[in-house]
Design a protein around this motif. Structure first.
Motif, PDB file in Angstrom:
ATOM      1  N   UNK A 208       0.832  -1.208   0.000  1.00  0.00           N
ATOM      2  CA  UNK A 208       0.000   0.000   0.000  1.00  0.00           C
ATOM      3  C   UNK A 208       0.865   1.256   0.000  1.00  0.00           C
ATOM      4  N   UNK A 209       1.951   1.234   0.763  1.00  0.00           N
ATOM      5  CA  UNK A 209       2.852   2.390   0.799  1.00  0.00           C
ATOM      6  C   UNK A 209       3.449   2.612  -0.583  1.00  0.00           C
ATOM      7  N   UNK A 210       3.879   1.535  -1.213  1.00  0.00           N
ATOM      8  CA  UNK A 210       4.453   1.644  -2.556  1.00  0.00           C
ATOM      9  C   UNK A 210       3.409   2.166  -3.542  1.00  0.00           C
ATOM     10  N   UNK A 211       2.187   1.645  -3.455  1.00  0.00           N
ATOM     11  CA  UNK A 211       1.124   2.108  -4.339  1.00  0.00           C
ATOM     12  C   UNK A 211       0.839   3.590  -4.111  1.00  0.00           C
ATOM     13  N   UNK A 212       0.806   4.008  -2.845  1.00  0.00           N
ATOM     14  CA  UNK A 212       0.578   5.418  -2.523  1.00  0.00           C
ATOM     15  C   UNK A 212       1.690   6.285  -3.100  1.00  0.00           C
ATOM     16  N   UNK A 213       2.937   5.817  -2.964  1.00  0.00           N
ATOM     17  CA  UNK A 213       4.064   6.573  -3.510  1.00  0.00           C
ATOM     18  C   UNK A 213       3.976   6.680  -5.030  1.00  0.00           C
ATOM     19  N   UNK A 214       3.633   5.570  -5.673  1.00  0.00           N
ATOM     20  CA  UNK A 214       3.511   5.583  -7.131  1.00  0.00           C
ATOM     21  C   UNK A 214       2.367   6.499  -7.566  1.00  0.00           C
ATOM     22  N   UNK A 215       1.271   6.470  -6.831  1.00  0.00           N
ATOM     23  CA  UNK A 215       0.143   7.345  -7.145  1.00  0.00           C
ATOM     24  C   UNK A 215       0.552   8.807  -6.985  1.00  0.00           C
ATOM     25  N   UNK A 216       1.299   9.113  -5.915  1.00  0.00           N
ATOM     26  CA  UNK A 216       1.753  10.484  -5.683  1.00  0.00           C
ATOM     27  C   UNK A 216       2.690  10.939  -6.792  1.00  0.00           C
ATOM     28  N   UNK A 217       3.591  10.053  -7.223  1.00  0.00           N
ATOM     29  CA  UNK A 217       4.495  10.393  -8.326  1.00  0.00           C
ATOM     30  C   UNK A 217       3.711  10.668  -9.606  1.00  0.00           C
ATOM     31  N   UNK A 218       2.688   9.859  -9.836  1.00  0.00           N
ATOM     32  CA  UNK A 218       1.843  10.047 -11.018  1.00  0.00           C
ATOM     33  C   UNK A 218       1.120  11.390 -10.940  1.00  0.00           C
ATOM     34  N   UNK A 219       0.557  11.701  -9.786  1.00  0.00           N
ATOM     35  CA  UNK A 219      -0.128  12.982  -9.591  1.00  0.00           C
ATOM     36  C   UNK A 219       0.833  14.147  -9.801  1.00  0.00           C
ATOM     37  N   UNK A 220       2.029  14.037  -9.209  1.00  0.00           N
ATOM     38  CA  UNK A 220       3.036  15.088  -9.365  1.00  0.00           C
ATOM     39  C   UNK A 220       3.422  15.253 -10.839  1.00  0.00           C
ATOM     40  N   UNK A 221       3.541  14.140 -11.525  1.00  0.00           N
ATOM     41  CA  UNK A 221       3.900  14.171 -12.941  1.00  0.00           C
ATOM     42  C   UNK A 221       2.810  14.872 -13.764  1.00  0.00           C
ATOM     43  N   UNK A 222       1.555  14.571 -13.457  1.00  0.00           N
ATOM     44  CA  UNK A 222       0.449  15.228 -14.161  1.00  0.00           C
ATOM     45  C   UNK A 222       0.445  16.732 -13.903  1.00  0.00           C
TER      46      UNK A 222
END
Length: 152
Positions: free
Chosen positions: A90-104
């Motif tokens: 879940x932590x990894x998924x949250x981090x990946x989601x945050x990176x995706x959001x930041x990228x957008x």
């Protein structure tokens, strides 16, 4: 206390605990509570002798009672590991989601700046924004890029 006295005491405590387990196993059997798998094992090892079946069953049941704390401990360890693994996922998924959001957000800021005549060049872990009138600004984070784009 000497080493041998300690061993003797530990052995005495273990024998007493085992005696209490035999008492408990016998009480279970006499009250009609029986583990069918252990009973079948005793039956298979007894040549059909009823007294031997009962004796082997008690021996097997006491061993299973002695094993139960280890089994419970192992199950708790597995459960704790599974929970820890799930948390890592879940932590990894949250981090990946945050990176995706930041990228957008960064891409939106870049698009906004491009529309206003700025040129945005990716540089390692950040960007260089070349301004329409000349000059440039070094940007090191997506938050900084978003703030810069919003201020223009």
């Amino acid at each position: 206390m000497s080493f041998f006295k300690r061993i003797k005491r530990v052995s005495a405590v273990q024998r007493l605990a085992e005696e209490q387990l035999y008492e408990q196993a016998l009480a279970e059997l006499e009250s009609g509570v029986r583990r069918d798998g252990l009973w079948a094992k005793a039956l298979a090892n007894s040549s059909g002798d009823e007294a031997k079946i009962k004796g082997l069953y008690l021996k097997f049941r006491v061993q299973s009672m002695m094993d139960e704390p280890d089994i419970v401990g192992a199950a708790q360890e597995l459960k704790a590991k599974a929970l820890a693994d799930r948390k890592k996922i879940h932590t990894h998924q949250d981090q990946m989601h945050q990176k995706y959001e930041d990228s957008l957000k960064a891409q939106n800021a870049i698009n906004m700046l491009n529309e206003k005549g700025y040129k945005v060049v990716s540089r390692g872990s950040g960007w260089r924004v070349i301004e329409p009138m000349g000059g440039w600004v070094k940007i090191t984070s997506s938050e900084e890029l978003n703030e810069y784009a919003a201020s223009r």
